[in-house]
Design a protein around this motif. Structure first.
Motif, PDB file in Angstrom:
ATOM      1  N   ALA A 199       0.861 -15.830 -32.782  1.00  0.00           N
ATOM      2  CA  ALA A 199       0.680 -16.968 -33.693  1.00  0.00           C
ATOM      3  C   ALA A 199       1.686 -18.085 -33.455  1.00  0.00           C
ATOM      4  N   ALA A 200       2.550 -17.948 -32.471  1.00  0.00           N
ATOM      5  CA  ALA A 200       3.594 -18.950 -32.242  1.00  0.00           C
ATOM      6  C   ALA A 200       3.048 -20.138 -31.462  1.00  0.00           C
TER       7      ALA A 200
ATOM      8  N   PRO B  99       7.177 -24.661 -27.667  1.00  0.00           N
ATOM      9  CA  PRO B  99       8.423 -25.384 -27.940  1.00  0.00           C
ATOM     10  C   PRO B  99       8.246 -26.866 -27.651  1.00  0.00           C
ATOM     11  N   PRO B 100       9.070 -27.742 -28.217  1.00  0.00           N
ATOM     12  CA  PRO B 100       8.960 -29.176 -27.916  1.00  0.00           C
ATOM     13  C   PRO B 100       9.019 -29.434 -26.414  1.00  0.00           C
ATOM     14  N   GLY B 101       8.053 -30.219 -25.923  1.00  0.00           N
ATOM     15  CA  GLY B 101       7.965 -30.503 -24.495  1.00  0.00           C
ATOM     16  C   GLY B 101       7.228 -29.457 -23.706  1.00  0.00           C
ATOM     17  N   GLY B 102       6.863 -28.354 -24.347  1.00  0.00           N
ATOM     18  CA  GLY B 102       6.200 -27.272 -23.620  1.00  0.00           C
ATOM     19  C   GLY B 102       4.795 -27.610 -23.156  1.00  0.00           C
ATOM     20  N   GLY B 103       4.109 -28.491 -23.899  1.00  0.00           N
ATOM     21  CA  GLY B 103       2.750 -28.843 -23.495  1.00  0.00           C
ATOM     22  C   GLY B 103       2.683 -29.487 -22.130  1.00  0.00           C
TER      23      GLY B 103
ATOM     24  N   ALA C 158       0.391 -20.409 -23.353  1.00  0.00           N
ATOM     25  CA  ALA C 158       0.266 -21.786 -23.821  1.00  0.00           C
ATOM     26  C   ALA C 158      -0.904 -21.868 -24.798  1.00  0.00           C
ATOM     27  N   PRO C 159      -0.643 -21.769 -26.106  1.00  0.00           N
ATOM     28  CA  PRO C 159      -1.728 -21.897 -27.086  1.00  0.00           C
ATOM     29  C   PRO C 159      -2.258 -23.310 -27.127  1.00  0.00           C
ATOM     30  N   GLN C 160      -3.325 -23.496 -27.883  1.00  0.00           N
ATOM     31  CA  GLN C 160      -3.975 -24.803 -27.936  1.00  0.00           C
ATOM     32  C   GLN C 160      -3.098 -25.852 -28.596  1.00  0.00           C
TER      33      GLN C 160
ATOM     34  N   ALA D  52     -10.826 -30.074 -20.792  1.00  0.00           N
ATOM     35  CA  ALA D  52     -11.284 -29.482 -22.043  1.00  0.00           C
ATOM     36  C   ALA D  52     -11.192 -27.965 -22.011  1.00  0.00           C
ATOM     37  N   PHE D  53     -11.151 -27.378 -20.812  1.00  0.00           N
ATOM     38  CA  PHE D  53     -11.156 -25.923 -20.678  1.00  0.00           C
ATOM     39  C   PHE D  53      -9.724 -25.404 -20.727  1.00  0.00           C
ATOM     40  N   PRO D  54      -9.418 -24.411 -21.585  1.00  0.00           N
ATOM     41  CA  PRO D  54      -8.046 -23.882 -21.666  1.00  0.00           C
ATOM     42  C   PRO D  54      -7.609 -23.251 -20.345  1.00  0.00           C
ATOM     43  N   LEU D  55      -6.316 -23.344 -20.057  1.00  0.00           N
ATOM     44  CA  LEU D  55      -5.774 -22.803 -18.820  1.00  0.00           C
ATOM     45  C   LEU D  55      -5.187 -21.404 -18.990  1.00  0.00           C
ATOM     46  N   THR D  56      -4.893 -21.008 -20.224  1.00  0.00           N
ATOM     47  CA  THR D  56      -4.329 -19.693 -20.489  1.00  0.00           C
ATOM     48  C   THR D  56      -5.349 -18.863 -21.252  1.00  0.00           C
ATOM     49  N   PRO D  57      -5.568 -17.609 -20.866  1.00  0.00           N
ATOM     50  CA  PRO D  57      -6.545 -16.787 -21.593  1.00  0.00           C
ATOM     51  C   PRO D  57      -6.096 -16.539 -23.024  1.00  0.00           C
ATOM     52  N   PRO D  58      -7.032 -16.365 -23.949  1.00  0.00           N
ATOM     53  CA  PRO D  58      -6.651 -15.960 -25.311  1.00  0.00           C
ATOM     54  C   PRO D  58      -5.893 -14.638 -25.263  1.00  0.00           C
TER      55      PRO D  58
END
Length: 505
Positions: free
Chosen positions: A384-385, A388-392, A401-403, A417-423
């Motif tokens: 659920a985290a 961090p700032p600048g992490g995007g 890397a969450p959404q 539009a497609f996420p790069l990290t799996p859920p």
């Protein structure tokens, strides 16, 4: 007790998982390479003729200055003859295409147009050199750029937890047979970590204080093992190559912004400095942002402001804007092509490629630790985290890397539009297949029997949604394809008109 939302999977070994993900990564990588070559060819419809014009002007200038005028004139005549031959082939192709009355006439028109495709070669060669230069710069600047974006610092020697993290990193790097990466810390409560650098020999691991505060030693080992597996399988070089592809696309449309946007000149200066090795590594993010801005729809705002002169100062404004109209039309065609390519064509295979690399690194971590639960427990703790700032901006190098993030991110800049990290739930499912606790790992036979048992309203719902989505997807793909083809053909015609200027200089 098994998680009710867990994804049932078939048991497998880390060797089989790595082999499977390696094959998938190779497939998606080849597709991304082909798509990148395709957009390079489409953008070369303008870049190629512009380079021919610059080459012709350069040869004439050298001849005028008296530097081997005979050789310069001979080279100029050869360039003009080569350009004229390809222009004639293109004209013949366009004439055949206009006169085509049945589908059987199209191959002849396309063959003639392919004969004239040599006009694209200068632009494609320039794109390859540009990509190589940007990839080299991004590899060299990766660690410094990540440290600047995340505001990383060296670990404190007196801090026991940071000292322990350094010991874990050294132990696992030794076990993996890799050089020990340099460790940096980020004072952020979000638990996360990432690996950055030119290669596994020059890697830097950046971890947040939240990682140390939220995870125990075993879970931290799982995260570090994943990062070392990622560096060992070549993810750092691949990340630089991917960013270089996106940067090359931005650089090839940057020229269209020069008459309208002052920031485009700053980006051009940074680009030339980067290619020459003169741009500081810590300023790499400014170059990335500038190139991304050229490929974004927001770059059209500056062009609209310039065109607004016609309304503010008639009729003088109309006279000033009129010569820019052909350039504006070519700009619209090229930027429409790039926008559609990024949103509908390149984004999903790139996302699948990077997701596959994450799964493969997870399997590599299991191989290194022989403890799938260590990584699974770490994923559950950071589920659920946020970032961090600048992490995007450093999404390609992070463990997860969450959404949601802080500020503009890598995917927003690249219009992906497609996420790069799996859920995380899917990563947990794969780890359950490798032996982690808390998952519903099942055999393949059980999977097939479960699908066959789908009946009633659930089966009807699946069939109905499939029957609805498949035609809509096909129609959308046809519409996007037609728009891209139209933009490419318009650019090709504009490029041919530019190339014809070479013969009139």
């Amino acid at each position: 007790m098994p998680d009710a939302d867990a994804i049932p999977v078939a048991r497998t070994s880390f060797a089989a998982e790595q082999s499977r993900r390696r094959r998938q990564a190779r497939l998606w990588g080849l597709l991304c390479l082909a798509l990148a070559a395709g957009i390079g060819a489409a953008l070369s419809t303008i870049a190629g003729p512009l380079l021919l014009i610059l080459a012709a002007a350069g040869l004439r200038l050298l001849a005028w200055l008296g530097l081997a005028p005979g050789a310069m004139r001979h080279a100029l005549h050869g360039l003009e003859g080569w350009t004229a031959g390809h222009l004639r082939a293109l004209d013949r192709g366009f004439d055949l295409l206009a006169a085509a009355q049945r589908p059987g006439d199209l191959p002849m028109a396309l063959a003639a147009m392919l004969d004239g495709a040599g006009l694209l070669l200068p632009g494609m060669l320039a794109a390859m050199l540009l990509w190589a230069g940007l990839a080299r710069f991004y590899r060299r600047s990766a660690a410094a750029s990540a440290a600047a974006d995340l505001r990383a610092r060296p670990p404190r020697r007196q801090d026991a937890e940071e000292h322990q993290l350094g010991n874990i990193l050294a132990e696992l790097a030794l076990a993996a047979g890799q050089p020990v990466p340099r460790l940096l810390m980020v004072d952020a409560p979000e638990p996360n970590a990432g690996a950055f650098g030119a290669s596994h020999r020059e890697a830097v691991v950046i971890a947040t204080r939240g990682l140390l505060e939220r995870l125990d030693r075993r879970q931290t080992q799982g995260v570090v093992a994943h990062l070392l597996a990622a560096t060992g399988q070549g993810d750092l070089r691949l990340a630089a190559a991917v960013e270089a592809v996106l940067g090359t696309v931005g650089a090839m449309v940057l020229v269209f912004d020069l008459p309208f946007r002052r920031g485009a000149w700053t980006t051009l200066r940074d680009l030339l400095l980067a290619l020459a090795g003169g741009l500081p590594a810590a300023e790499a993010d400014r170059l990335r942002a500038g190139l991304a801005a050229s490929a974004s729809a927001s770059s059209m705002d500056a062009m609209n402001r310039v065109l607004g002169i016609a309304d503010r100062w008639p009729p003088l404004g109309a006279l000033l804007v009129a010569p820019l109209i052909p350039w504006v039309l070519l700009t619209l065609a090229q930027k429409l092509l790039v926008a559609l390519w990024m949103l509908f064509v390149f984004g999903w295979p790139l996302g699948l490629l990077w997701r596959t690399r994450r799964y493969r690194a997870d399997a590599g971590a299991v191989e290194l630790l022989r403890d799938p639960e260590a990584l699974a427990a770490a994923l559950r703790r950071i589920d659920a985290a946020g970032l961090p700032p600048g992490g995007g901006l450093q999404e390609l190098g992070l463990f997860h890397a969450p959404q949601q993030g802080h500020g503009p991110g890598f995917r927003e800049r690249a219009s992906l539009a497609f996420p790069l990290t799996p859920p995380i739930r899917r990563r947990l499912a794969r780890l359950a297949a490798l032996g982690a606790e808390g998952g519903q790992a099942r055999t393949l036979g059980q999977e097939l029997r479960g699908l066959a048992a789908l009946r009633g309203w659930k089966a009807a719902l699946v069939i109905g949604l499939t029957a609805l989505l498949v035609p809509l997807t096909v129609v959308l793909a046809i519409m996007v394809g037609m728009l891209m083809l139209g933009a490419a053909l318009f650019s090709l015609m504009g490029g041919a008109a530019l190339a014809s200027l070479v013969l009139r200089l």
